[in-house]
Design a protein around this motif. Structure first.
Motif, PDB file in Angstrom:
ATOM      1  N   GLU A 278       0.788 -15.911 -22.418  1.00  0.00           N
ATOM      2  CA  GLU A 278       0.545 -14.377 -21.893  1.00  0.00           C
ATOM      3  C   GLU A 278      -0.515 -13.949 -23.070  1.00  0.00           C
ATOM      4  O   GLU A 278       0.031 -14.123 -24.266  1.00  0.00           O
ATOM      5  N   LEU A 279      -1.622 -13.365 -22.873  1.00  0.00           N
ATOM      6  CA  LEU A 279      -2.443 -12.597 -23.835  1.00  0.00           C
ATOM      7  C   LEU A 279      -2.601 -11.072 -23.674  1.00  0.00           C
ATOM      8  O   LEU A 279      -2.753 -10.968 -22.087  1.00  0.00           O
ATOM      9  N   ILE A 280      -2.222 -10.325 -24.346  1.00  0.00           N
ATOM     10  CA  ILE A 280      -2.466  -8.813 -24.053  1.00  0.00           C
ATOM     11  C   ILE A 280      -3.256  -8.118 -24.919  1.00  0.00           C
ATOM     12  O   ILE A 280      -3.008  -8.212 -26.314  1.00  0.00           O
ATOM     13  N   TRP A 281      -4.478  -7.627 -24.394  1.00  0.00           N
ATOM     14  CA  TRP A 281      -5.034  -6.745 -25.262  1.00  0.00           C
ATOM     15  C   TRP A 281      -4.613  -5.313 -25.043  1.00  0.00           C
ATOM     16  O   TRP A 281      -4.596  -4.808 -23.895  1.00  0.00           O
ATOM     17  N   THR A 282      -4.783  -4.257 -26.176  1.00  0.00           N
ATOM     18  CA  THR A 282      -4.532  -3.113 -25.778  1.00  0.00           C
ATOM     19  C   THR A 282      -5.452  -2.278 -26.727  1.00  0.00           C
ATOM     20  O   THR A 282      -5.549  -2.315 -27.790  1.00  0.00           O
ATOM     21  N   GLY A 283      -6.027  -1.139 -25.834  1.00  0.00           N
ATOM     22  CA  GLY A 283      -6.859  -0.439 -26.276  1.00  0.00           C
ATOM     23  C   GLY A 283      -7.538   0.522 -25.498  1.00  0.00           C
ATOM     24  O   GLY A 283      -6.696   1.064 -24.575  1.00  0.00           O
ATOM     25  N   GLU A 284      -8.790   0.686 -25.186  1.00  0.00           N
ATOM     26  CA  GLU A 284      -9.019   1.860 -24.260  1.00  0.00           C
ATOM     27  C   GLU A 284     -10.432   1.236 -23.764  1.00  0.00           C
ATOM     28  O   GLU A 284     -11.426   1.219 -24.631  1.00  0.00           O
ATOM     29  N   LEU A 285     -10.768   1.268 -22.381  1.00  0.00           N
ATOM     30  CA  LEU A 285     -11.864   1.207 -21.905  1.00  0.00           C
ATOM     31  C   LEU A 285     -12.348   2.141 -20.793  1.00  0.00           C
ATOM     32  O   LEU A 285     -11.715   2.149 -20.010  1.00  0.00           O
ATOM     33  N   ASP A 286     -13.284   2.794 -21.217  1.00  0.00           N
ATOM     34  CA  ASP A 286     -13.462   3.959 -20.039  1.00  0.00           C
ATOM     35  C   ASP A 286     -14.038   3.231 -18.729  1.00  0.00           C
ATOM     36  O   ASP A 286     -14.579   2.271 -18.640  1.00  0.00           O
ATOM     37  N   ASP A 287     -13.698   4.001 -17.558  1.00  0.00           N
ATOM     38  CA  ASP A 287     -14.011   3.672 -16.460  1.00  0.00           C
ATOM     39  C   ASP A 287     -15.204   3.298 -16.044  1.00  0.00           C
ATOM     40  O   ASP A 287     -15.815   2.792 -15.418  1.00  0.00           O
ATOM     41  N   ALA A 288     -16.220   4.085 -16.781  1.00  0.00           N
ATOM     42  CA  ALA A 288     -17.805   4.048 -16.804  1.00  0.00           C
ATOM     43  C   ALA A 288     -18.569   2.752 -17.355  1.00  0.00           C
ATOM     44  O   ALA A 288     -19.460   2.269 -16.967  1.00  0.00           O
ATOM     45  N   HIS A 289     -17.597   2.027 -18.058  1.00  0.00           N
ATOM     46  CA  HIS A 289     -18.022   0.750 -18.878  1.00  0.00           C
ATOM     47  C   HIS A 289     -17.471  -0.376 -18.319  1.00  0.00           C
ATOM     48  O   HIS A 289     -16.487  -0.380 -17.651  1.00  0.00           O
TER      49      HIS A 289
ATOM     50  N   LYS B 117     -10.935  -8.319 -30.024  1.00  0.00           N
ATOM     51  CA  LYS B 117     -11.906  -7.384 -29.604  1.00  0.00           C
ATOM     52  C   LYS B 117     -11.740  -6.238 -30.698  1.00  0.00           C
ATOM     53  O   LYS B 117     -10.722  -5.684 -30.869  1.00  0.00           O
ATOM     54  N   ALA B 118     -12.856  -5.769 -31.282  1.00  0.00           N
ATOM     55  CA  ALA B 118     -12.844  -4.826 -32.193  1.00  0.00           C
ATOM     56  C   ALA B 118     -12.242  -3.368 -31.387  1.00  0.00           C
ATOM     57  O   ALA B 118     -12.809  -3.428 -30.212  1.00  0.00           O
ATOM     58  N   GLY B 119     -11.256  -2.537 -32.054  1.00  0.00           N
ATOM     59  CA  GLY B 119     -10.760  -1.601 -31.508  1.00  0.00           C
ATOM     60  C   GLY B 119      -9.509  -1.796 -30.721  1.00  0.00           C
ATOM     61  O   GLY B 119      -9.103  -0.911 -30.190  1.00  0.00           O
ATOM     62  N   TRP B 120      -9.377  -3.120 -30.455  1.00  0.00           N
ATOM     63  CA  TRP B 120      -8.018  -3.402 -29.521  1.00  0.00           C
ATOM     64  C   TRP B 120      -6.989  -4.103 -30.251  1.00  0.00           C
ATOM     65  O   TRP B 120      -7.504  -5.238 -31.238  1.00  0.00           O
ATOM     66  N   ASP B 121      -5.764  -3.784 -29.759  1.00  0.00           N
ATOM     67  CA  ASP B 121      -4.750  -4.761 -30.639  1.00  0.00           C
ATOM     68  C   ASP B 121      -4.710  -5.861 -29.780  1.00  0.00           C
ATOM     69  O   ASP B 121      -5.004  -5.918 -28.357  1.00  0.00           O
TER      70      ASP B 121
END
Length: 175
Positions: A98-109, A69-73
């Motif tokens: 196991e797959l681990i995505w690290t980033g930020e997803l706003d609660d409103a999205h 995902k763009a913007g996610w490690d």
């Protein structure tokens, strides 16, 4: 009157969060098929953004490849399978667990986290396979790891693991 409206809004927001489980966009797949799993993440943790999504790959799902995902490690944790599986003529005894995505997803999205994997014949038609998901936020988490007991409805669980129903293979389908 303002207090009543605030209370109703709070109840509505709480109710929405309670039913917004992590689910698969396509909750069924044919036995022995290659499955594209798309997990829906509909909210954060009590208003906080999601910072990490961890998906545990169950036994019998092999050769998993996540979609970056763009913007996610992205981290892929590998391990040994409980048994060796035939992967198109090649024995396969280890792979992603196991797959681990690290980033930020706003609660409103809303967003989706995807992967592809081979469903082995060990996953029988008529059964359900669960993919436990940990959704981490800055000050808490949702642990979508609860698996229903025999005869129990997953909707009765507070944080049910995403479920994939295995159906009969369609031997007449063209791939």
């Amino acid at each position: 009157m303002k207090t009543i409206a605030t209370a109703i809004a709070a109840i509505a927001m709480t109710s929405t969060a309670a039913v917004a489980h992590v689910t698969f966009a396509t909750p069924e797949a044919s036995q022995g098929s290659t499955y594209i799993g798309v997990l829906n993440i509909g909210h954060g943790c009590e208003g906080e953004p999601t910072r990490r999504v961890r998906v545990q790959i169950p036994e019998g799902v092999i050769a998993v490849k996540p979609v970056p995902k763009a913007g996610w490690d992205l981290e892929i944790v590998t391990g040994t399978y409980a048994t060796s599986y035939d992967y198109y003529g090649t024995p396969l005894s280890e792979g992603p667990v196991e797959l681990i995505w690290t980033g930020e997803l706003d609660d409103a999205h809303f967003d989706q986290f995807s992967f592809r994997g081979k469903l082995t014949d060990s996953l029988k038609a008529g059964t359900t396979v669960y993919f436990p998901v940990i959704q981490e936020c800055a000050n808490g988490s949702h642990n979508w790891v609860n698996i229903p007991a025999e005869g129990q409805d997953s909707h009765d669980l507070a944080e049910p693991a995403p479920a994939l129903n295995i159906i009969e293979a369609d031997h007449h389908a063209h791939h």
